[in-house]
Design a protein around this motif. Sequence first.
Motif, PDB file in Angstrom:
ATOM      1  N   ALA A 301       0.843  -1.204   0.000  1.00  0.00           N
ATOM      2  CA  ALA A 301       0.000   0.000   0.000  1.00  0.00           C
ATOM      3  C   ALA A 301       0.874   1.249   0.000  1.00  0.00           C
ATOM      4  CB  ALA A 301      -0.921  -0.010   1.218  1.00  0.00           C
ATOM      5  N   ALA A 302       0.305   2.353  -0.385  1.00  0.00           N
ATOM      6  CA  ALA A 302       0.985   3.657  -0.337  1.00  0.00           C
ATOM      7  C   ALA A 302      -0.013   4.657   0.245  1.00  0.00           C
ATOM      8  CB  ALA A 302       1.444   4.084  -1.727  1.00  0.00           C
ATOM      9  N   GLU A 303       0.118   4.917   1.546  1.00  0.00           N
ATOM     10  CA  GLU A 303      -0.804   5.821   2.220  1.00  0.00           C
ATOM     11  C   GLU A 303      -0.045   6.627   3.269  1.00  0.00           C
ATOM     12  OE1 GLU A 303      -2.870   3.337   5.650  1.00  0.00           O
ATOM     13  OE2 GLU A 303      -3.112   2.329   3.693  1.00  0.00           O
ATOM     14  N   PRO A 304      -0.576   7.777   3.657  1.00  0.00           N
ATOM     15  CA  PRO A 304       0.117   8.584   4.678  1.00  0.00           C
ATOM     16  C   PRO A 304       0.175   7.844   6.012  1.00  0.00           C
ATOM     17  CG  PRO A 304      -1.518   9.896   3.504  1.00  0.00           C
ATOM     18  CD  PRO A 304      -1.753   8.471   3.111  1.00  0.00           C
ATOM     19  N   VAL A 305       1.376   7.797   6.597  1.00  0.00           N
ATOM     20  CA  VAL A 305       1.587   7.116   7.877  1.00  0.00           C
ATOM     21  C   VAL A 305       2.397   8.046   8.778  1.00  0.00           C
ATOM     22  CG1 VAL A 305       2.578   5.110   9.043  1.00  0.00           C
ATOM     23  CG2 VAL A 305       1.564   4.850   6.753  1.00  0.00           C
ATOM     24  N   ASP A 306       1.950   8.196  10.033  1.00  0.00           N
ATOM     25  CA  ASP A 306       2.704   8.977  11.014  1.00  0.00           C
ATOM     26  C   ASP A 306       3.806   8.075  11.561  1.00  0.00           C
ATOM     27  OD1 ASP A 306       3.731  10.534  13.003  1.00  0.00           O
ATOM     28  OD2 ASP A 306       1.795  11.099  13.862  1.00  0.00           O
ATOM     29  N   LEU A 307       5.024   8.302  11.104  1.00  0.00           N
ATOM     30  CA  LEU A 307       6.147   7.449  11.480  1.00  0.00           C
ATOM     31  C   LEU A 307       6.420   7.520  12.974  1.00  0.00           C
ATOM     32  CD1 LEU A 307       8.362   5.563  10.443  1.00  0.00           C
ATOM     33  CD2 LEU A 307       9.784   7.573   9.977  1.00  0.00           C
ATOM     34  N   ALA A 308       6.261   8.701  13.569  1.00  0.00           N
ATOM     35  CA  ALA A 308       6.515   8.851  15.001  1.00  0.00           C
ATOM     36  C   ALA A 308       5.526   8.032  15.822  1.00  0.00           C
ATOM     37  CB  ALA A 308       6.440  10.328  15.384  1.00  0.00           C
ATOM     38  N   GLU A 309       4.252   8.107  15.473  1.00  0.00           N
ATOM     39  CA  GLU A 309       3.233   7.350  16.210  1.00  0.00           C
ATOM     40  C   GLU A 309       3.470   5.855  16.088  1.00  0.00           C
ATOM     41  OE1 GLU A 309      -1.640   6.736  16.217  1.00  0.00           O
ATOM     42  OE2 GLU A 309      -0.692   8.266  14.956  1.00  0.00           O
ATOM     43  N   ALA A 340       3.777   5.313   2.694  1.00  0.00           N
ATOM     44  CA  ALA A 340       4.244   3.927   2.683  1.00  0.00           C
ATOM     45  C   ALA A 340       3.137   3.007   3.162  1.00  0.00           C
ATOM     46  CB  ALA A 340       5.490   3.790   3.561  1.00  0.00           C
ATOM     47  N   ASP A 341       3.493   1.722   3.268  1.00  0.00           N
ATOM     48  CA  ASP A 341       2.587   0.692   3.772  1.00  0.00           C
ATOM     49  C   ASP A 341       2.794   0.579   5.283  1.00  0.00           C
ATOM     50  OD1 ASP A 341       1.563  -1.859   4.615  1.00  0.00           O
ATOM     51  OD2 ASP A 341       1.428  -2.410   2.501  1.00  0.00           O
ATOM     52  N   GLY A 415      14.969  -5.021   2.335  1.00  0.00           N
ATOM     53  CA  GLY A 415      14.147  -5.378   1.180  1.00  0.00           C
ATOM     54  C   GLY A 415      12.805  -4.664   1.187  1.00  0.00           C
ATOM     55  N   LEU A 416      12.155  -4.614   2.344  1.00  0.00           N
ATOM     56  CA  LEU A 416      10.872  -3.909   2.429  1.00  0.00           C
ATOM     57  C   LEU A 416      11.046  -2.410   2.229  1.00  0.00           C
ATOM     58  CD1 LEU A 416       9.189  -5.779   5.428  1.00  0.00           C
ATOM     59  CD2 LEU A 416       8.450  -5.810   3.039  1.00  0.00           C
ATOM     60  N   ALA A 417      12.101  -1.830   2.834  1.00  0.00           N
ATOM     61  CA  ALA A 417      12.322  -0.385   2.707  1.00  0.00           C
ATOM     62  C   ALA A 417      12.540   0.009   1.250  1.00  0.00           C
ATOM     63  CB  ALA A 417      13.509   0.036   3.563  1.00  0.00           C
ATOM     64  N   ARG A 418      13.308  -0.774   0.525  1.00  0.00           N
ATOM     65  CA  ARG A 418      13.556  -0.446  -0.887  1.00  0.00           C
ATOM     66  C   ARG A 418      12.310  -0.651  -1.727  1.00  0.00           C
ATOM     67  NH1 ARG A 418      19.817  -2.582  -1.922  1.00  0.00           N
ATOM     68  NH2 ARG A 418      20.787  -0.920  -0.670  1.00  0.00           N
ATOM     69  N   ARG A 419      11.472  -1.607  -1.377  1.00  0.00           N
ATOM     70  CA  ARG A 419      10.194  -1.746  -2.073  1.00  0.00           C
ATOM     71  C   ARG A 419       9.319  -0.513  -1.857  1.00  0.00           C
ATOM     72  NH1 ARG A 419       7.521  -6.221  -2.880  1.00  0.00           N
ATOM     73  NH2 ARG A 419       6.115  -4.757  -3.920  1.00  0.00           N
ATOM     74  N   LEU A 420       9.494   0.167  -0.717  1.00  0.00           N
ATOM     75  CA  LEU A 420       8.708   1.363  -0.415  1.00  0.00           C
ATOM     76  C   LEU A 420       9.342   2.636  -0.961  1.00  0.00           C
ATOM     77  CD1 LEU A 420       7.812   0.503   3.289  1.00  0.00           C
ATOM     78  CD2 LEU A 420       6.258   0.436   1.338  1.00  0.00           C
ATOM     79  N   GLY A 421      10.478   2.514  -1.634  1.00  0.00           N
ATOM     80  CA  GLY A 421      11.156   3.691  -2.168  1.00  0.00           C
ATOM     81  C   GLY A 421      12.143   4.306  -1.201  1.00  0.00           C
ATOM     82  N   GLY A 422      12.485   3.603  -0.111  1.00  0.00           N
ATOM     83  CA  GLY A 422      13.443   4.106   0.869  1.00  0.00           C
ATOM     84  C   GLY A 422      14.642   3.188   0.965  1.00  0.00           C
ATOM     85  N   LEU A 436      16.632   4.239   8.917  1.00  0.00           N
ATOM     86  CA  LEU A 436      15.549   3.944   7.967  1.00  0.00           C
ATOM     87  C   LEU A 436      15.100   5.249   7.336  1.00  0.00           C
ATOM     88  CD1 LEU A 436      13.157   2.360   6.681  1.00  0.00           C
ATOM     89  CD2 LEU A 436      11.906   2.752   8.825  1.00  0.00           C
ATOM     90  N   THR A 437      15.110   5.323   6.009  1.00  0.00           N
ATOM     91  CA  THR A 437      14.596   6.496   5.291  1.00  0.00           C
ATOM     92  C   THR A 437      13.429   6.062   4.411  1.00  0.00           C
ATOM     93  OG1 THR A 437      16.222   6.154   3.515  1.00  0.00           O
ATOM     94  CG2 THR A 437      16.819   7.678   5.280  1.00  0.00           C
ATOM     95  N   LEU A 438      12.425   6.948   4.316  1.00  0.00           N
ATOM     96  CA  LEU A 438      11.211   6.656   3.545  1.00  0.00           C
ATOM     97  C   LEU A 438      10.772   7.912   2.807  1.00  0.00           C
ATOM     98  CD1 LEU A 438       9.285   4.637   6.269  1.00  0.00           C
ATOM     99  CD2 LEU A 438      10.185   3.692   4.141  1.00  0.00           C
ATOM    100  N   PRO A 439       9.967   7.800   1.756  1.00  0.00           N
ATOM    101  CA  PRO A 439       9.456   8.977   1.039  1.00  0.00           C
ATOM    102  C   PRO A 439       8.534   9.803   1.940  1.00  0.00           C
ATOM    103  CG  PRO A 439       9.184   6.984  -0.281  1.00  0.00           C
ATOM    104  CD  PRO A 439       9.566   6.542   1.089  1.00  0.00           C
TER     105      PRO A 439
END
Length: 459
Positions: A301-309, A340-341, A415-422, A436-439
């Motif tokens: 999936a590609a949806e807004p996620v609050d990384l801190a939460e 991200a997912d 592997g998961l991070a790169r699938r998410l573009g990070g 960990l870096t993400l879009p």
Amino acid sequence: MRPGLRAKLALALVTTSALTLVAATAALVSPLQHRIAEDRLHDMRELAGTARLALTRMPARDLRPGASRQTRLVRDLERRMGGRVALLGARGETLADTDPDGPDPSGTRATEVRGGEATVVAHVDTRAGDRTLVLRKSLRDTQAATAVVRAAIPVAAAAGLAVALGLGMVLSFGLLRRLEQLRREARRLADHGIDHPLELNAARDEVGEVASALERMRARLHAEEQSRQAFLSTASHELRTPLASLQGTVELLREELADERPDLPSARRRAAAAERQVERLGALASDLLELRRVDAEAPLAAEPVDLAELAETIAAENEARAHAAGITLEVRSSPSWVLADPRAIARILRALLDNALRYGGDHATIEVDGPAARVRDNGPGISEAERERVFGRFERGTSVGAVPGFGLGLPLARGLARRLGGDVRVEDGDGGRLLLTLPACPAPVPIGAAARGYDGSEP
């Protein structure tokens, strides 16, 4: 028997040449004949214009029947034009004619091309009254030129077809030789497998590109097969060890419980040990399933996620484990939205935090800053020489000692991070520092706030 590629190529070249010559004949002969006739007509008009000027300047006495000057002008036009010239009076009578025995020119009224003859009629206002100048010229020379072209076309066609056939054979020889080699190598690839490189001539053309693509495909398939074999071998080994330990524990437990006076405390310890082995096997099976999904490129999936939460939630899940191990677990974060997912991000954070709790000493920290999360600990860390190796499957750093683990957490996280573009990587610094870096994405507008002009900022 179906024709081969060489025959098809030669036939295509010959057919193309023949059609080209037919089209050239249709496009050349008729327009050529028309163009030559138009040129003749243009030249006759120019001569008529020159004669008209001379006639307007002549005195009236030279424009009477039989006048010598008038006759010389007509003869001169005949010589220059190569056809018949006649001068008519106001009532259509013939004043001068270079071919008196020919058809009466008085019936000619317009400039035209008819019956293989070009005719130009020019009216002149002279000092002796109206005069009409009639010029006629046969177009047999034009037809002769066209006939020469028509006769030359079959010869040119035969020569062109012969040249096309010869060039087709010459050009097809090298091309078909390379295609035959490509076919042999493709058959060898199908018959003998993907272990040996293909012997192909990778020239910089379409055939060379196909050969290069085939070799790249073979190399990729070979690498994937090698990776699969290594993965299966290592996975089998890793599964065999806990299964053997679990089997031994269960056998001892059964023997103890079969005794007339079983040692219950010992049986409880063995049951707990068996439970831990089952948990390890469950974790390994879960990791292998996740790796399979990563390899299969299952949609995320590609949806807004609050990384801190999400980081705080993962930390809360592991708080009891950290407390039992005597590890201080800290979270430092501010609202940070990524695209991200959420399930995949949670799996990545669990893997990074699990690595810190296993090998990270007595303190672990999760820091969320923008579209990035750092998991830090005060353990021995990962040496610079091993910073890429630890992301290989079933690979572990040399500083882990006897701490149990399968070496699948970090490769799964990357592997998961790169699938998410990070991406996931090891940072410089003391202890363990995994980044960990993400879009990034803007914070979503709360429901109902868009109409009130909400811009995402704090009140």
